[in-house]
Design a protein around this motif. Sequence first.
Motif, PDB file in Angstrom:
ATOM      1  N   SER A  36       0.830  -1.220   0.000  1.00 40.79           N
ATOM      2  CA  SER A  36       0.000   0.000   0.000  1.00 40.79           C
ATOM      3  C   SER A  36       0.861   1.267   0.000  1.00 40.79           C
ATOM      4  O   SER A  36       0.458   2.296  -0.533  1.00 40.79           O
ATOM      5  CB  SER A  36      -0.979   0.005   1.177  1.00 40.79           C
ATOM      6  OG  SER A  36      -0.283  -0.002   2.396  1.00 40.79           O
ATOM      7  N   ARG A  41       3.173   6.386  -2.873  1.00 38.42           N
ATOM      8  CA  ARG A  41       4.348   6.856  -3.627  1.00 38.42           C
ATOM      9  C   ARG A  41       3.987   7.126  -5.090  1.00 38.42           C
ATOM     10  O   ARG A  41       4.417   8.120  -5.674  1.00 38.42           O
ATOM     11  CB  ARG A  41       5.469   5.802  -3.566  1.00 38.42           C
ATOM     12  CG  ARG A  41       6.123   5.725  -2.194  1.00 38.42           C
ATOM     13  CD  ARG A  41       7.068   4.541  -2.091  1.00 38.42           C
ATOM     14  NE  ARG A  41       7.668   4.459  -0.777  1.00 38.42           N
ATOM     15  CZ  ARG A  41       8.852   4.986  -0.455  1.00 38.42           C
ATOM     16  NH1 ARG A  41       9.579   5.589  -1.365  1.00 38.42           N
ATOM     17  NH2 ARG A  41       9.313   4.892   0.766  1.00 38.42           N
ATOM     18  N   ARG A 111      -6.644   9.383   1.368  1.00 34.66           N
ATOM     19  CA  ARG A 111      -6.795   8.050   1.966  1.00 34.66           C
ATOM     20  C   ARG A 111      -8.088   7.392   1.493  1.00 34.66           C
ATOM     21  O   ARG A 111      -8.104   6.232   1.127  1.00 34.66           O
ATOM     22  CB  ARG A 111      -6.740   8.108   3.493  1.00 34.66           C
ATOM     23  CG  ARG A 111      -5.461   8.739   4.022  1.00 34.66           C
ATOM     24  CD  ARG A 111      -5.176   8.348   5.444  1.00 34.66           C
ATOM     25  NE  ARG A 111      -4.709   6.990   5.532  1.00 34.66           N
ATOM     26  CZ  ARG A 111      -3.440   6.597   5.392  1.00 34.66           C
ATOM     27  NH1 ARG A 111      -2.496   7.481   5.189  1.00 34.66           N
ATOM     28  NH2 ARG A 111      -3.118   5.331   5.478  1.00 34.66           N
ATOM     29  N   ASP A 133      -2.063   1.160   7.931  1.00 30.35           N
ATOM     30  CA  ASP A 133      -3.440   1.111   8.460  1.00 30.35           C
ATOM     31  C   ASP A 133      -4.193  -0.091   7.900  1.00 30.35           C
ATOM     32  O   ASP A 133      -5.405  -0.068   7.811  1.00 30.35           O
ATOM     33  CB  ASP A 133      -4.186   2.394   8.080  1.00 30.35           C
ATOM     34  CG  ASP A 133      -4.274   2.582   6.570  1.00 30.35           C
ATOM     35  OD1 ASP A 133      -3.510   1.914   5.838  1.00 30.35           O
ATOM     36  OD2 ASP A 133      -5.116   3.371   6.120  1.00 30.35           O
ATOM     37  N   ARG A 189      -0.706  12.005  12.601  1.00 32.99           N
ATOM     38  CA  ARG A 189      -1.749  12.574  11.758  1.00 32.99           C
ATOM     39  C   ARG A 189      -3.142  12.200  12.284  1.00 32.99           C
ATOM     40  O   ARG A 189      -3.321  11.180  12.960  1.00 32.99           O
ATOM     41  CB  ARG A 189      -1.568  12.114  10.303  1.00 32.99           C
ATOM     42  CG  ARG A 189      -1.774  10.656  10.129  1.00 32.99           C
ATOM     43  CD  ARG A 189      -1.593  10.214   8.678  1.00 32.99           C
ATOM     44  NE  ARG A 189      -1.653   8.788   8.616  1.00 32.99           N
ATOM     45  CZ  ARG A 189      -0.822   8.005   7.946  1.00 32.99           C
ATOM     46  NH1 ARG A 189       0.171   8.513   7.259  1.00 32.99           N
ATOM     47  NH2 ARG A 189      -0.958   6.703   7.960  1.00 32.99           N
TER      48      ARG A 189
END
Length: 229
Positions: A36, A41, A111, A133, A189
């Motif tokens: 992921s 990237r 996200r 995550d 974050r």
Amino acid sequence: MTSPAPVLTIDGPSGAGKGTVSQRLSEKLQWHYLDSGALYRVLAVAAGRVGLGVEHESQLGQLAASMQVEFRPNRDDLVRVLLDGEDVSGLIRTEACGNKASELAALPQVRSGLLDLQHRMRTLPGLVADGRDMGTVVFPDAVVKIFLTASPEIRAQRRHKQLMEKGLDVNLPRLISEIRERDLRDAGRAVSPLRPAEDAFQLDSSCLDIGAVVDQIMRRLREGHALKS
Ligand code: DC
């Protein structure tokens, strides 16, 4: 109703060995592999090309949802990453790209834009999902969740060795401070911060080699009855 493909999640900070461990496990299990981090990237590369920065969150979210990303195993055993058909494997592995990816990853619309793409990769016989995550947000129903860590110094040394092998001379103290900075940003974050899922097994790879980490995870999978034998 058929049950969904089983997922093994491997989360943790950069340099803990997640990539190598996940690829070994996906080969051993013959399950698909989702890197992921590579998606964040690739988005950094795509965004750079059209001049989008962190201030353009909604366009970045749309770009994330519309990118065509493909992971293709290669003869040299390295997985090639294609963006809209173009091989961007080399471009996404620079430190600058990793830092930009970490900045974009803090944006909620980015996200959520990448969620669908990740869910679509869950196909039979199973998926090894590597990230930050995977166990907390993307695949909360994973059969086994691993949180792999190692000290910042060890992670920087590993990265340093990889870069030296590629003929790139980088400053080790600077790598350590960049790793610390990125950890703080990823853990601090507001959305999907880097943290272990409540039901994750925590493994510290500072003093373990790859083979030992893989063996421990295989044992967890057998104990969790995620494997037939
Ligand atoms: O694992 P990596 O270094 O390739 O990831 C690049 C960046 O993407 C990293 O700084 C954090 C972010 N990332 C994320 O926020 N969530 C993921 N599931 C994977 C990566």
